[in-house]
Scaffold this motif. Structure first.
Motif, PDB file in Angstrom:
ATOM      1  N   LYS A 198       9.926   6.112  -8.357  1.00 30.77           N
ATOM      2  CA  LYS A 198       9.552   4.950  -7.554  1.00 30.77           C
ATOM      3  C   LYS A 198      10.108   3.685  -8.216  1.00 30.77           C
ATOM      4  N   ASN A 199      10.693   2.814  -7.415  1.00 25.10           N
ATOM      5  CA  ASN A 199      11.260   1.535  -7.843  1.00 25.10           C
ATOM      6  C   ASN A 199      12.502   1.650  -8.732  1.00 25.10           C
ATOM      7  N   ALA A 200      13.052   2.848  -8.873  1.00 21.62           N
ATOM      8  CA  ALA A 200      14.286   2.997  -9.657  1.00 21.62           C
ATOM      9  C   ALA A 200      15.464   2.437  -8.861  1.00 21.62           C
ATOM     10  N   ILE A 201      16.376   1.802  -9.575  1.00 21.39           N
ATOM     11  CA  ILE A 201      17.575   1.252  -8.960  1.00 21.39           C
ATOM     12  C   ILE A 201      18.644   2.333  -8.958  1.00 21.39           C
ATOM     13  N   SER A 202      19.218   2.569  -7.795  1.00 25.80           N
ATOM     14  CA  SER A 202      20.319   3.522  -7.693  1.00 25.80           C
ATOM     15  C   SER A 202      21.628   2.749  -7.607  1.00 25.80           C
ATOM     16  N   PRO A 203      22.534   2.949  -8.559  1.00 19.98           N
ATOM     17  CA  PRO A 203      23.832   2.284  -8.497  1.00 19.98           C
ATOM     18  C   PRO A 203      24.717   2.795  -7.356  1.00 19.98           C
ATOM     19  N   ASN A 204      24.301   3.880  -6.699  1.00 21.22           N
ATOM     20  CA  ASN A 204      25.044   4.434  -5.566  1.00 21.22           C
ATOM     21  C   ASN A 204      26.487   4.778  -5.942  1.00 21.22           C
ATOM     22  N   THR A 205      26.656   5.424  -7.082  1.00 23.77           N
ATOM     23  CA  THR A 205      27.991   5.762  -7.574  1.00 23.77           C
ATOM     24  C   THR A 205      28.460   7.116  -7.063  1.00 23.77           C
ATOM     25  N   ASN A 206      29.770   7.233  -6.920  1.00 25.71           N
ATOM     26  CA  ASN A 206      30.371   8.520  -6.557  1.00 25.71           C
ATOM     27  C   ASN A 206      30.569   9.394  -7.782  1.00 25.71           C
ATOM     28  N   ASN A 207      30.851   8.776  -8.915  1.00 26.06           N
ATOM     29  CA  ASN A 207      31.019   9.509 -10.167  1.00 26.06           C
ATOM     30  C   ASN A 207      30.553   8.629 -11.325  1.00 26.06           C
ATOM     31  N   PHE A 208      30.388   9.224 -12.464  1.00 28.70           N
ATOM     32  CA  PHE A 208      29.797   8.532 -13.603  1.00 28.70           C
ATOM     33  C   PHE A 208      30.642   7.352 -14.077  1.00 28.70           C
ATOM     34  N   THR A 209      31.956   7.432 -13.975  1.00 28.01           N
ATOM     35  CA  THR A 209      32.798   6.318 -14.423  1.00 28.01           C
ATOM     36  C   THR A 209      32.546   5.052 -13.601  1.00 28.01           C
ATOM     37  N   ASP A 210      32.056   5.185 -12.371  1.00 30.23           N
ATOM     38  CA  ASP A 210      31.736   4.016 -11.539  1.00 30.23           C
ATOM     39  C   ASP A 210      30.558   3.213 -12.098  1.00 30.23           C
ATOM     40  N   LEU A 211      29.748   3.846 -12.942  1.00 26.28           N
ATOM     41  CA  LEU A 211      28.567   3.175 -13.477  1.00 26.28           C
ATOM     42  C   LEU A 211      28.939   1.990 -14.369  1.00 26.28           C
ATOM     43  N   VAL A 212      30.072   2.057 -15.053  1.00 24.52           N
ATOM     44  CA  VAL A 212      30.511   0.959 -15.917  1.00 24.52           C
ATOM     45  C   VAL A 212      30.654  -0.324 -15.103  1.00 24.52           C
ATOM     46  N   GLU A 213      31.364  -0.245 -13.988  1.00 19.65           N
ATOM     47  CA  GLU A 213      31.560  -1.417 -13.127  1.00 19.65           C
ATOM     48  C   GLU A 213      30.226  -1.906 -12.557  1.00 19.65           C
ATOM     49  N   TRP A 214      29.365  -0.983 -12.161  1.00 20.19           N
ATOM     50  CA  TRP A 214      28.062  -1.369 -11.611  1.00 20.19           C
ATOM     51  C   TRP A 214      27.240  -2.125 -12.655  1.00 20.19           C
ATOM     52  N   ILE A 215      27.234  -1.631 -13.887  1.00 26.10           N
ATOM     53  CA  ILE A 215      26.482  -2.286 -14.968  1.00 26.10           C
ATOM     54  C   ILE A 215      26.994  -3.708 -15.162  1.00 26.10           C
ATOM     55  N   GLU A 216      28.307  -3.860 -15.224  1.00 24.77           N
ATOM     56  CA  GLU A 216      28.888  -5.185 -15.453  1.00 24.77           C
ATOM     57  C   GLU A 216      28.585  -6.159 -14.317  1.00 24.77           C
ATOM     58  N   LYS A 217      28.502  -5.670 -13.091  1.00 23.63           N
ATOM     59  CA  LYS A 217      28.246  -6.533 -11.941  1.00 23.63           C
ATOM     60  C   LYS A 217      26.765  -6.782 -11.676  1.00 23.63           C
ATOM     61  N   ASN A 218      25.898  -5.865 -12.080  1.00 19.77           N
ATOM     62  CA  ASN A 218      24.508  -5.921 -11.639  1.00 19.77           C
ATOM     63  C   ASN A 218      23.451  -6.173 -12.697  1.00 19.77           C
ATOM     64  N   LEU A 219      23.777  -6.000 -13.951  1.00 16.02           N
ATOM     65  CA  LEU A 219      22.788  -6.319 -14.976  1.00 16.02           C
ATOM     66  C   LEU A 219      23.032  -7.744 -15.440  1.00 16.02           C
ATOM     67  N   ASP A 220      21.971  -8.523 -15.515  1.00 17.72           N
ATOM     68  CA  ASP A 220      22.066  -9.947 -15.833  1.00 17.72           C
ATOM     69  C   ASP A 220      22.274 -10.144 -17.335  1.00 17.72           C
ATOM     70  N   LYS A 221      23.444 -10.600 -17.711  1.00 21.00           N
ATOM     71  CA  LYS A 221      23.770 -10.810 -19.123  1.00 21.00           C
ATOM     72  C   LYS A 221      23.015 -11.996 -19.728  1.00 21.00           C
TER      73      LYS A 221
END
Length: 144
Positions: A81-104
């Motif tokens: 419950k309340n988990a964020i899904s990066p909606n990635t097709n493969n694990f390498t896509d997670l790098v881009e999602w992290i950079e765009k979506n986690l507030d630095k």
């Protein structure tokens, strides 16, 4: 195999079959078990571990950001419950999602990562820590 030094402590299990189940044996050497494509990732600096019995209470806290490190088709089977899904097709896509979506700007926010076997949360928390986030939690089952 047990006579070889690197395999001395390996549990070996033998089984037989009345027919040839595979056409041929193919062994591939891969640079990574699960490809992440982050050079110089310090895998000795992964997220902190949390025990299964403490997980639900931890991710229920309002200050914790919970990220599902699995691919979209795995998330479709269910998530926390309340988990964020990066909606990635493969694990390498997670790098881009992290950079765009986690507030630095908010490196103190606790981030809890989970996946299926633990490899992806280990790699992703190591990467998040590399970016400067202070509180990364890895729900990797073998460390609990």
């Amino acid at each position: 195999m047990s006579s070889l030094q690197h395999f001395a402590n390996l549990f070996f299990q033998d089984s037989s079959c009345e027919f040839m189940p595979f056409q041929k044996l193919k062994v591939k050497i891969k640079p990574e078990i699960i490809t992440f494509k982050v050079p110089d990732l310090d895998m000795s600096n992964t997220g902190e571990y949390i025990k299964p019995e403490d997980w639900d209470a931890f991710i229920s806290r309002s200050d914790v950001k919970v990220v599902d490190a699995r691919n979209y088709y795995e998330v479709a089977m269910g998530s926390f419950k309340n988990a964020i899904s990066p909606n990635t097709n493969n694990f390498t896509d997670l790098v881009e999602w992290i950079e765009k979506n986690l507030d630095k700007k908010d490196l103190e926010t606790p981030i809890a990562m989970f996946c299926t076997s633990g490899v992806r949360c280990e790699k992703s928390t190591a990467y998040i820590k590399k970016l400067g986030y202070k509180k990364c939690i890895s729900f990797a089952r073998w460390n609990n």
